[in-house]
Design a protein around this motif. Structure first.
Motif, mmCIF file in Angstrom:
data_model
loop_
_atom_site.group_PDB
_atom_site.id
_atom_site.type_symbol
_atom_site.label_atom_id
_atom_site.label_comp_id
_atom_site.label_asym_id
_atom_site.label_seq_id
_atom_site.Cartn_x
_atom_site.Cartn_y
_atom_site.Cartn_z
ATOM 1 N N TYR A 1 -20.574 -14.179 47.274
ATOM 2 C CA TYR A 1 -21.044 -13.769 48.596
ATOM 3 C C TYR A 1 -21.098 -12.232 48.604
ATOM 4 O O TYR A 1 -20.479 -11.588 47.742
ATOM 5 C CB TYR A 1 -20.123 -14.314 49.705
ATOM 6 C CG TYR A 1 -18.673 -13.951 49.542
ATOM 7 C CD1 TYR A 1 -18.172 -12.734 50.001
ATOM 8 C CD2 TYR A 1 -17.789 -14.812 48.898
ATOM 9 C CE1 TYR A 1 -16.844 -12.390 49.847
ATOM 10 C CE2 TYR A 1 -16.460 -14.478 48.727
ATOM 11 C CZ TYR A 1 -15.996 -13.261 49.207
ATOM 12 O OH TYR A 1 -14.678 -12.928 49.022
ATOM 13 N N ARG B 1 -13.714 -8.227 44.888
ATOM 14 C CA ARG B 1 -13.457 -8.716 43.524
ATOM 15 C C ARG B 1 -14.650 -8.422 42.617
ATOM 16 O O ARG B 1 -14.483 -8.198 41.421
ATOM 17 C CB ARG B 1 -13.205 -10.226 43.545
ATOM 18 C CG ARG B 1 -11.896 -10.625 44.177
ATOM 19 C CD ARG B 1 -11.655 -12.117 43.998
ATOM 20 N NE ARG B 1 -10.292 -12.466 44.285
ATOM 21 C CZ ARG B 1 -9.898 -13.051 45.422
ATOM 22 N NH1 ARG B 1 -10.782 -13.362 46.339
ATOM 23 N NH2 ARG B 1 -8.635 -13.329 45.623
ATOM 24 N N MET C 1 -21.903 -20.238 50.424
ATOM 25 C CA MET C 1 -20.554 -20.594 49.960
ATOM 26 C C MET C 1 -20.228 -22.021 50.381
ATOM 27 O O MET C 1 -20.545 -22.440 51.494
ATOM 28 C CB MET C 1 -19.520 -19.637 50.562
ATOM 29 C CG MET C 1 -19.360 -18.345 49.796
ATOM 30 S SD MET C 1 -18.879 -18.570 48.083
ATOM 31 C CE MET C 1 -17.138 -18.963 48.220
ATOM 32 N N ASN D 1 -21.569 -22.980 45.184
ATOM 33 C CA ASN D 1 -20.491 -22.962 44.190
ATOM 34 C C ASN D 1 -19.875 -24.345 43.959
ATOM 35 O O ASN D 1 -18.901 -24.471 43.238
ATOM 36 C CB ASN D 1 -19.407 -21.943 44.583
ATOM 37 C CG ASN D 1 -18.865 -22.150 45.976
ATOM 38 O OD1 ASN D 1 -19.628 -22.394 46.910
ATOM 39 N ND2 ASN D 1 -17.565 -22.050 46.127
ATOM 40 N N LYS D 2 -20.446 -25.376 44.596
ATOM 41 C CA LYS D 2 -19.955 -26.730 44.348
ATOM 42 C C LYS D 2 -21.042 -27.613 43.711
ATOM 43 O O LYS D 2 -20.858 -28.821 43.577
ATOM 44 C CB LYS D 2 -19.472 -27.379 45.661
ATOM 45 C CG LYS D 2 -18.387 -26.583 46.389
ATOM 46 C CD LYS D 2 -17.103 -26.449 45.582
ATOM 47 C CE LYS D 2 -16.165 -25.427 46.229
ATOM 48 N NZ LYS D 2 -14.999 -25.099 45.422
ATOM 49 N N GLY E 1 -15.207 -23.846 40.598
ATOM 50 C CA GLY E 1 -16.106 -23.743 41.746
ATOM 51 C C GLY E 1 -15.837 -22.538 42.619
ATOM 52 O O GLY E 1 -16.098 -22.557 43.817
ATOM 53 N N LYS E 2 -15.292 -21.467 42.014
ATOM 54 C CA LYS E 2 -15.004 -20.277 42.825
ATOM 55 C C LYS E 2 -15.960 -19.153 42.466
ATOM 56 O O LYS E 2 -16.586 -19.163 41.407
ATOM 57 C CB LYS E 2 -13.571 -19.812 42.560
ATOM 58 C CG LYS E 2 -12.555 -20.825 43.027
ATOM 59 C CD LYS E 2 -11.175 -20.253 43.007
ATOM 60 C CE LYS E 2 -10.186 -21.295 43.502
ATOM 61 N NZ LYS E 2 -8.852 -20.795 43.624
ATOM 62 N N VAL E 3 -16.038 -18.187 43.352
ATOM 63 C CA VAL E 3 -16.772 -16.971 43.054
ATOM 64 C C VAL E 3 -15.763 -15.827 42.979
ATOM 65 O O VAL E 3 -14.722 -15.911 43.622
ATOM 66 C CB VAL E 3 -17.840 -16.674 44.134
ATOM 67 C CG1 VAL E 3 -18.820 -17.811 44.248
ATOM 68 C CG2 VAL E 3 -17.225 -16.350 45.477
ATOM 69 N N PRO E 4 -16.030 -14.767 42.229
ATOM 70 C CA PRO E 4 -17.237 -14.593 41.440
ATOM 71 C C PRO E 4 -17.254 -15.402 40.151
ATOM 72 O O PRO E 4 -16.220 -15.739 39.604
ATOM 73 C CB PRO E 4 -17.188 -13.082 41.112
ATOM 74 C CG PRO E 4 -15.750 -12.708 41.147
ATOM 75 C CD PRO E 4 -15.130 -13.576 42.195
ATOM 76 N N GLU F 1 -12.917 -15.746 37.035
ATOM 77 C CA GLU F 1 -11.777 -14.848 37.277
ATOM 78 C C GLU F 1 -12.308 -13.408 37.240
ATOM 79 O O GLU F 1 -12.732 -12.898 36.189
ATOM 80 C CB GLU F 1 -10.623 -15.025 36.294
ATOM 81 C CG GLU F 1 -9.781 -16.260 36.550
ATOM 82 C CD GLU F 1 -9.006 -16.201 37.887
ATOM 83 O OE1 GLU F 1 -8.679 -15.094 38.355
ATOM 84 O OE2 GLU F 1 -8.769 -17.268 38.467
ATOM 85 N N SER F 2 -12.241 -12.786 38.407
ATOM 86 C CA SER F 2 -12.872 -11.474 38.552
ATOM 87 C C SER F 2 -12.313 -10.431 37.591
ATOM 88 O O SER F 2 -13.038 -9.537 37.133
ATOM 89 C CB SER F 2 -12.728 -10.990 39.993
ATOM 90 O OG SER F 2 -11.369 -10.935 40.354
HETATM 91 N N1 GSH Z 1 -8.497 -15.139 41.114
HETATM 92 C C1 GSH Z 1 -9.874 -15.389 41.421
HETATM 93 C C2 GSH Z 1 -10.004 -15.762 42.873
HETATM 94 C C3 GSH Z 1 -11.352 -16.313 43.215
HETATM 95 C C4 GSH Z 1 -11.396 -16.892 44.595
HETATM 96 O O1 GSH Z 1 -10.373 -17.249 45.181
HETATM 97 N N2 GSH Z 1 -12.598 -16.991 45.133
HETATM 98 C C5 GSH Z 1 -12.798 -17.561 46.439
HETATM 99 C C6 GSH Z 1 -13.613 -16.628 47.304
HETATM 100 S S1 GSH Z 1 -12.882 -15.041 47.472
HETATM 101 C C7 GSH Z 1 -13.624 -18.824 46.317
HETATM 102 O O2 GSH Z 1 -14.564 -18.870 45.569
HETATM 103 N N3 GSH Z 1 -13.270 -19.838 47.078
HETATM 104 C C8 GSH Z 1 -14.052 -21.035 47.144
HETATM 105 C C9 GSH Z 1 -13.277 -22.250 46.766
HETATM 106 O O3 GSH Z 1 -12.086 -22.112 46.420
HETATM 107 O O4 GSH Z 1 -13.851 -23.323 46.863
HETATM 108 C C10 GSH Z 1 -10.721 -14.165 41.084
HETATM 109 O O5 GSH Z 1 -10.194 -13.044 41.145
HETATM 110 O O6 GSH Z 1 -11.897 -14.325 40.724
#
Ligand code: GSH
Length: 413
Positions: free
Chosen positions: A11, A16, A39, A43-44, A55-58, A69-70
């Motif tokens: 997003y 990050r 979002m 990511n899913k 399924g997380k960003v970035p 992992e950023s």
């Molecule tokens: N430790 C990870 C954290 C990533 C994270 O928590 N991303 C969140 C957004 S800030 C996310 O994608 N959440 C969506 C989900 O968990 O489904 C990093 O630094 O990349």
């Protein structure tokens, strides 16, 4: 600079991601950032999960492979130029850079999240947890302040990924809650932070950073507060509840509104909200609206945020709308509307349209703590100019926005 080394998905305005982008500035490499993602959906998808299984960003994609992992992404970008020094100039420096990267994730990020996320509406508020988080943040700041008493940067004599990572982890705290009084105890960290903020590699990514003037406070949703009407301060100086609720136990406030006593309206708000959600706005929902809207039972308002010149990052403006809508919960039966963020970082505006039951602003809205931060101007819904603007606002597109960019927004429905 030649072609991009890869693409980051996230997003917009994610600190990050900023770690990688600042490293890219130092190494003079280009990184594409794809931020027009939804979002929770994008990511899913199976495609995204195949590359980034959590399924997380970035998430970062390049010819050689995918990285999530950023910090790992930032490490990769930082390592793309051998002599940049971003990763330290010796084995001990390299390890110390890693030390600060891990420290950020273990000591800063969780405390930052626990303090800020309830304010931004991402997490429930828990007084004890927030107090502990504030203590933890103070501890980190004290430690950093002692380190930076004798050093310009965290590792070695030049900017490294340690500085970039710790900086980005503290960024939202400096913007949201580190007001002058808080900052005054940490002059060495402030000096270091501002030195970095003024470097072109940081500025190119983050723009001009505005330090917090008034500490953002958690404002409990209306239904958690006592019914007694208090004088409503403006949002940013929002109520510092003397005794914030110890934990989330929303009390159901059964408040009879004068709107319940109005003559029945032919316009069914719930049906409209459903139709709007399930159909294309233009032309279908718009047609439905004008066919069914009852201008006697409802009134229309153009809404503008009063302090647009104080808005900084667009995602924060969007969060501000989210918080306002959350606190408008009791209005849901009586109102529909949208607020939109237009412009760009450090130059954005919040505006929108609402329809509200009855012919005057109801007490339920006046009671919302941040209501005074907005101007609600009653408009004539039969005026063709108003009609056209209303349609553009609820569609988030159209001639009204020809001279600006719609960045994001929220619909109150
Ligand atoms: N430790 C990870 C954290 C990533 C994270 O928590 N991303 C969140 C957004 S800030 C996310 O994608 N959440 C969506 C989900 O968990 O489904 C990093 O630094 O990349």
């Amino acid at each position: 600079m030649t072609g991009a080394v890869g693409t980051i998905y996230s997003y917009p305005n994610n600190p990050r991601v900023a770690k990688s982008l600042i490293a890219a500035q130092y190494n003079n490499v280009k990184v594409n950032v794809k931020t027009d993602i939804e979002m929770g959906k994008f990511n899913k998808t199976p495609e995204y999960l195949a590359k980034f299984p959590f399924g997380k960003v970035p998430g970062f994609e390049c010819k050689e492979g995918n990285i999530y992992e950023s910090n790992a992404i930032a490490y990769y970008i930082a390592s793309l130029k051998k002599d940049s020094g971003l990763l330290g100039k010796s084995p001990i420096e390299a390890a110390q850079v890693q030390q600060y990267v891990f420290m950020s994730d273990n000591e800063i990020i969780p405390a930052m999240a626990q303090w800020l996320y309830p304010i931004l509406g991402f997490m429930p508020y828990n007084k004890n947890a927030v107090n502990k988080a504030q203590e933890d943040v103070r501890k980190v700041m004290t430690i950093l302040n002692n380190i930076l008493l004798k050093k310009t940067y965290l590792v070695g004599e030049r900017v490294t990924l340690a500085d970039i990572t710790v900086f980005c982890s503290l960024l939202q705290l400096y913007q949201q809650v580190f007001d002058q009084t808080f900052r005054s105890a940490y002059t060495n960290v402030n000096r270091w932070f501002l030195t970095l903020a003024n470097k072109k590699q940081f500025k190119n990514v983050l723009g001009e950073i505005k330090l917090c003037e008034v500490q953002a406070q958690y404002v409990p949703p209306k239904k958690e507060k006592k019914e007694k009407k208090k004088e409503a301060p403006k949002a940013k100086e929002a109520p510092k509840p003397k005794e914030a609720p110890a934990e989330e136990k929303p009390k159901e406030v059964k408040k009879k509104s004068s709107m319940d006593l109005l003559p029945k309206s032919s316009f069914n708000l719930e049906d409209w909200k459903r139709f709007y959600s399930n159909n294309d706005t233009k032309p279908n929902a718009v047609d439905y609206f004008w066919k069914n809207y009852d201008a006697e039972g409802y009134s229309m308002y153009r809404v503008d945020y009063k302090y647009n010149d104080e808005l900084t990052q667009t995602f924060m403006s969007c969060n501000l709308i989210g918080g306002f809508f959350q606190r408008m919960e009791l209005l849901r039966k009586y109102a529909f509307g949208t607020l939109i963020v237009t412009g760009e970082n450090n130059n954005n505006q919040i505006s929108g349209y609402f329809i509200i039951r009855g012919q005057k602003i109801p007490a339920l809205l006046e009671d919302v703590p941040d209501y005074p931060s907005f101007t609600f101007t009653k408009v004539d819904s039969s005026d063709p100019k108003v009609k056209a603007e209303y349609e553009d606002y609820i569609a988030w597109e159209g001639p009204t926005f020809n001279n600006t960019t719609v960045v994001d927004g929220k619909v109150f429905k």
